[in-house]
Structure formats: C-alpha cells, structure tokens
Design an enzyme around this catalytic site. Sequence first.
Site, PDB file in Angstrom:
ATOM      1  N   ARG A 104      -6.691   8.438 -18.639  1.00 19.00           N
ATOM      2  CA  ARG A 104      -7.623   7.811 -18.283  1.00 19.00           C
ATOM      3  C   ARG A 104      -8.140   7.027 -19.324  1.00 19.00           C
ATOM      4  O   ARG A 104      -8.870   7.457 -20.201  1.00 19.00           O
ATOM      5  CB  ARG A 104      -8.722   8.867 -17.399  1.00 19.00           C
ATOM      6  N   HIS A 131      -6.566   2.834  -9.879  1.00 17.91           N
ATOM      7  CA  HIS A 131      -6.461   4.122  -9.712  1.00 17.91           C
ATOM      8  C   HIS A 131      -5.503   5.030  -8.724  1.00 17.91           C
ATOM      9  O   HIS A 131      -5.816   5.316  -7.860  1.00 17.91           O
ATOM     10  CB  HIS A 131      -8.010   4.636  -9.189  1.00 17.91           C
ATOM     11  N   GLN A 134      -5.687   8.391  -7.022  1.00 17.04           N
ATOM     12  CA  GLN A 134      -6.580   8.711  -5.903  1.00 17.04           C
ATOM     13  C   GLN A 134      -5.968   8.107  -4.823  1.00 17.04           C
ATOM     14  O   GLN A 134      -6.334   8.714  -3.553  1.00 17.04           O
ATOM     15  CB  GLN A 134      -7.980   7.752  -6.140  1.00 17.04           C
ATOM     16  N   ARG A 295      -6.058  15.752  -3.972  1.00 21.12           N
ATOM     17  CA  ARG A 295      -5.811  15.289  -5.283  1.00 21.12           C
ATOM     18  C   ARG A 295      -4.801  16.440  -5.864  1.00 21.12           C
ATOM     19  O   ARG A 295      -4.102  16.021  -6.727  1.00 21.12           O
ATOM     20  CB  ARG A 295      -6.876  15.218  -6.263  1.00 21.12           C
TER      21      ARG A 295
END
Length: 307
Positions: A104, A131, A134, A295
């Site tokens: 990240r 992302h 996600q 997730r």
Amino acid sequence: MAGLRGRDLLSLAEFSSKEVDLILKTSLMLARQKRPRQSLRGRTIAMIFQKPSTRTRASLETAVNQLGGHGMYLSWNEMQLGRGETIADTARVLDRYVDVIAARVFAHATLQELAEHAKAPVVNLLSDGYHPCQTLADLLTLLQYKRRLRGSKLAYVGDGNNVCNSLMIGCAKTGVNISVACPDGYRPAEEADRLARKAAAESGATLEITDDPEVAVKGSDAVYTDTFVSMGMENEKEKRLRTFLPMYQVNSSLFSLAKPGAIFMHCLPAHRGEEVTGDVLDGSRSVVWDQAENRLHTAKALLSLIL
Ligand code: CP
Ligand code: NVA
C-alpha cells in the site's frame, strides 16, 4: 486461459474478464470452506504499508494464515525505504525471501517500480491510482446480492479516486453498467477511463460519467460512495467538503432514486455526515460489512491463484 500463477495485480486491467470471474468463483468456494487446503504452506507474503489500514491488513494477514502461510507486515517507515533505500533495491532483496510482495503506497509508480524489479508477483493494496483488491470484494458482494453481474447497474457518487478507478474497470470487465457522478475536477483518472472503456466495449457494459448524482443513481441496483478526503489529502479537506457537499452526499433522498431493492456500498472507512448519512450507512440496505468480509474471501482466492 493461461492461469494467474505469477501474475501482478496493479489496477485490475491486467486480468481478463474470465480471470476476474475465476477469482470470484474461487472466493465463493473458499468462503464456504471452514478448513481450506493449506495452499500457502511454507510461503511468505511481504505486506508493505506506507499508509494506515484496518481491513486490508487484517483481511490479508488472516487470509494468509488460513491458507497456512506467513504474512509479514512491513511498515514503510521502519524499513530502510523510509531512509531513502531505493524501491528497486528493496524489490531485489525481498524477492530473495518472499513469494509475493503486496504493498500500500502513495504513488502508483512505486508499485510499477516494485513490479519491474521483482520476479515475485506484486499486489496493489491501494495506491493513489487504484484499489483493485477492494474491487474484487465489491464485485463479489454485488454478485451475492444481485445474483448476476452482467446487466446490473452500479452508481458511484463522489470523488473519482483510486476506489472509483478500479471499480470502473472491474464493472466494465464483468458486464456491470456503471454510472459515475463526480464534480468537475474530481473525475476518474484518464488512464482508468480509457482502460474501463476498452473493457466495456468487449463486455457490452455501459460506462457513463456525469456531474449529476441524480442521473447516476436513477434506476441503479447499487449505490457506492467513498470518502471525499482520501489518505494523504487531509490538507485539502475543507476545500473538498465545500465542493462535494451537499450535492454528492448519499442520503435517503438521493438513495430513493435507485431501484427499490438497491443496495448501498462503501469500501470503508466511512465518514457519517460527509459522503453518506448515518441512516443510509447503518440502514437495512447497506451491505458494507459484507463488503468488508469479502476482502477476506477474495484475498484467499487471489493468493491461491497467483501462487
Ligand atoms: N477499504 C480499505 O481498504 O480499508 P483499509 O484502509 O482499512 O484497509
Ligand atoms: N479512497 C480512500 C480509500 C480508503 C480505503 C483512500 O485512498 O484513502
């Protein structure tokens, strides 16, 4: 299909629609298994964080653990990276130890540089550009609630940010018609727009970008929003809130324009009273906790397929 073994995940554009489908199917299967096959036994996943995280870190670490591997948390500032060691050198060194490098970061270019210098697959855990992890969880959630992706309509309201960029690509690849409403100056990245339009042309999905939230939300099966102030943009907070409020807030009045059975989605963390009101976020049609749970399932699927 060539298979996903050894592949990087940077934006989601690198996976074909069939490969995205495979990840979703594998996620559904793994979500049902109490004791999944220990497919990561003896494997180590490096997880570099340059920004805070709750869901991404916890779900990935849990996913690795459930599959019998080891998730190694590495805080950017506690690495030599924080003191100026280059990204390329870091990639070369980690490559000698670990099986996947997940990170990240602030700049998307950092991930591209990691990927360029590491043989191990590199997974984007959020950058200023994208992302994708996600989006996989979001598509799984949409599939669980709407039974099919192709032909559903998702409205994204707010900042055309990292979450929106990968979501556009993911929807376009899986045949979800997506309508994005954002103010001028906060539109999704040009690259994401181009990649999503290419995928939409192949899948037959539609992609619309408007500045009118009512146009986007009308007749949608899902309404999605994210924070107006992403990590690292705190100095723009006041300006952003002035730009986005009140027009781009998902409240019960805007949400009522969606289909009666529409769901509300948010990647979290949420800011009640800013991008969404508490009654919508905590309401009966909000699926945000399922998104958060997904997730975990999608992380397990992704890792078991790329390793
Ligand atoms: N949605 C998401 O990525 O949350 P975290 O920032 O808590 O990881
Ligand atoms: N757009 C948000 C997503 C947080 C998960 C950010 O980048 O901070």
